[in-house]
Design a protein around this motif. Structure first.
Motif, mmCIF file in Angstrom:
data_model
loop_
_atom_site.group_PDB
_atom_site.id
_atom_site.type_symbol
_atom_site.label_atom_id
_atom_site.label_comp_id
_atom_site.label_asym_id
_atom_site.label_seq_id
_atom_site.Cartn_x
_atom_site.Cartn_y
_atom_site.Cartn_z
ATOM 1 N N VAL A 74 -8.530 -5.544 6.754
ATOM 2 C CA VAL A 74 -8.930 -5.998 5.417
ATOM 3 C C VAL A 74 -10.071 -6.700 5.150
ATOM 4 N N ARG A 75 -10.537 -7.696 5.981
ATOM 5 C CA ARG A 75 -11.339 -8.456 5.704
ATOM 6 C C ARG A 75 -12.603 -8.047 6.222
ATOM 7 N N THR A 76 -12.761 -6.741 6.654
ATOM 8 C CA THR A 76 -14.150 -6.072 6.982
ATOM 9 C C THR A 76 -14.753 -5.511 5.857
ATOM 10 N N THR A 77 -13.905 -5.069 4.953
ATOM 11 C CA THR A 77 -14.314 -4.808 3.724
ATOM 12 C C THR A 77 -14.072 -5.550 2.466
ATOM 13 N N ALA A 78 -13.534 -6.656 2.736
ATOM 14 C CA ALA A 78 -13.032 -7.608 1.589
ATOM 15 C C ALA A 78 -14.508 -8.174 0.865
ATOM 16 N N ARG A 79 -14.075 -8.642 -0.444
ATOM 17 C CA ARG A 79 -15.144 -9.090 -1.126
ATOM 18 C C ARG A 79 -15.368 -10.746 -0.624
ATOM 19 N N PRO A 80 -16.698 -11.174 -0.770
ATOM 20 C CA PRO A 80 -16.839 -12.713 -0.302
ATOM 21 C C PRO A 80 -15.887 -13.842 -0.823
ATOM 22 N N SER A 81 -15.399 -13.427 -1.991
ATOM 23 C CA SER A 81 -14.483 -14.563 -2.397
ATOM 24 C C SER A 81 -12.957 -14.205 -2.350
ATOM 25 N N GLN A 108 -10.936 -10.823 -5.351
ATOM 26 C CA GLN A 108 -9.995 -9.999 -4.646
ATOM 27 C C GLN A 108 -8.720 -10.959 -4.135
ATOM 28 N N LEU A 109 -7.448 -10.540 -4.273
ATOM 29 C CA LEU A 109 -6.242 -11.201 -3.770
ATOM 30 C C LEU A 109 -6.018 -10.440 -2.495
ATOM 31 N N ILE A 110 -5.755 -11.017 -1.354
ATOM 32 C CA ILE A 110 -4.937 -10.606 -0.246
ATOM 33 C C ILE A 110 -3.480 -10.820 -0.063
ATOM 34 N N LEU A 111 -2.482 -10.455 -0.447
ATOM 35 C CA LEU A 111 -1.127 -10.745 -0.350
ATOM 36 C C LEU A 111 -0.328 -10.228 0.667
ATOM 37 N N ILE A 112 0.164 -11.200 1.675
ATOM 38 C CA ILE A 112 0.869 -11.072 2.935
ATOM 39 C C ILE A 112 2.398 -11.170 2.593
ATOM 40 N N CYS A 113 3.158 -10.010 2.646
ATOM 41 C CA CYS A 113 4.487 -10.126 2.339
ATOM 42 C C CYS A 113 5.219 -10.289 3.818
ATOM 43 N N GLY A 114 6.101 -11.218 3.644
ATOM 44 C CA GLY A 114 6.804 -11.740 4.813
ATOM 45 C C GLY A 114 8.140 -11.041 4.619
ATOM 46 N N ARG A 115 8.787 -11.056 5.786
ATOM 47 C CA ARG A 115 10.303 -10.552 5.997
ATOM 48 C C ARG A 115 11.017 -11.111 7.002
ATOM 49 N N TYR A 116 12.435 -11.023 6.823
ATOM 50 C CA TYR A 116 13.226 -11.323 7.769
ATOM 51 C C TYR A 116 13.519 -12.923 7.577
ATOM 52 N N GLU A 117 13.345 -13.779 8.854
ATOM 53 C CA GLU A 117 13.356 -15.202 8.502
ATOM 54 C C GLU A 117 12.045 -15.847 8.381
#
Length: 256
Positions: A74-81, A108-117
């Protein structure tokens, strides 16, 4: 504004992103939502994204390698901010002022969805922020990601929205989760704590309890004011020099 969501269940977003204010904002190109399937960045034939935690215990923990690979893509094409946010019960509690802080119509917001524990503790070095939507347990970060997308989208100029306050509950036991680790044993030069490999369940329990208390003191100390500590717990905290700070919190809670 761009929302990039890393998840192992991208189909969960289909209906919420089609309907309501968010769907309208997407249709009017005020926002875009890109879904990234973390499983596509696993290297084994089963697309494994989780493993058993070192030291034993309930549930599974998300492995760091697929998460890092997905984020790097995702970072390869992400906006600088671009800002990376992990949805986590250990994060800042989402309030309206935090939603306002996250608004950036050209960002741009990059949201990481955790799972399990949860996620392997060593992945946290790749994250800019951690946010929780409340003191309760969800089966994964997908619903939390949708809440953030909704709350932030409403504040983007030109999108109809409203302001609301949140009610806070307490975590069960009034402690945050201790740091979690899974395979590999060494990742990016960081080792799993030796005690978790010892097989001594008593020492592992003490280590995790102390780590949880330290996490809570550092991140959400107000939670401790509502916790009842047993005599063995109090003795352990005294031995490690943590009890005076906790006692002050408990006394403060009684006066309020």
């Amino acid at each position: 504004m761009i929302f990039s969501v890393l998840t192992i269940f991208p189909d969960l977003f289909d209906s919420p992103l089609r309907d309501g204010i968010v769907g309208k904002a997407i249709g009017e190109r005020k926002i875009s939502v890109d879904l990234v399937n973390i499983r596509q960045f696993a290297t084994d034939r089963h697309a494994t994204t989780d493993d058993r935690p070192y030291g034993g215990g309930e549930g599974m923990v998300m492995k760091p390698e697929p998460l890092v690979r997905a984020l790097q893509q995702v970072r390869t094409t992400a906006r600088p901010s671009a800002r990376v946010v992990l949805l986590s019960p250990q994060g800042r509690l989402l309030r309206q002022d935090i939603a306002e802080e996250l608004v950036d119509p050209s960002g741009q917001l990059i949201l990481i969805c955790g799972r399990y524990e949860g996620v392997d503790e060593r992945f946290r070095r790749h994250v800019d922020d951690e946010i929780s939507i409340g003191d309760y347990v969800l089966t994964g970060g997908e619903l939390a990601a949708l809440v953030i997308i909704d709350a932030v989208t409403r504040l983007i100029p030109g999108v109809l929205g409203c302001r609301a306050s949140a009610e806070n509950d307490s975590f069960c036991g009034n402690l945050l989760k201790h740091p979690q680790y899974t395979r590999p044993r060494v990742f990016e030069g960081q080792n799993v704590p030796d005690v978790l490999l010892s097989g001594d369940h008593h020492k592992i329990g003490e280590h995790r309890f102390l780590a949880a208390v330290r996490q809570t003191l550092q991140r959400r100390p107000q939670l401790l004011a509502g916790r009842q500590f047993s005599a063995p717990e109090t003795a352990l905290l005294q031995r490690h020099g943590l009890w005076p700070e906790i006692e002050a919190l408990l006394n403060r809670g009684e006066r309020q």
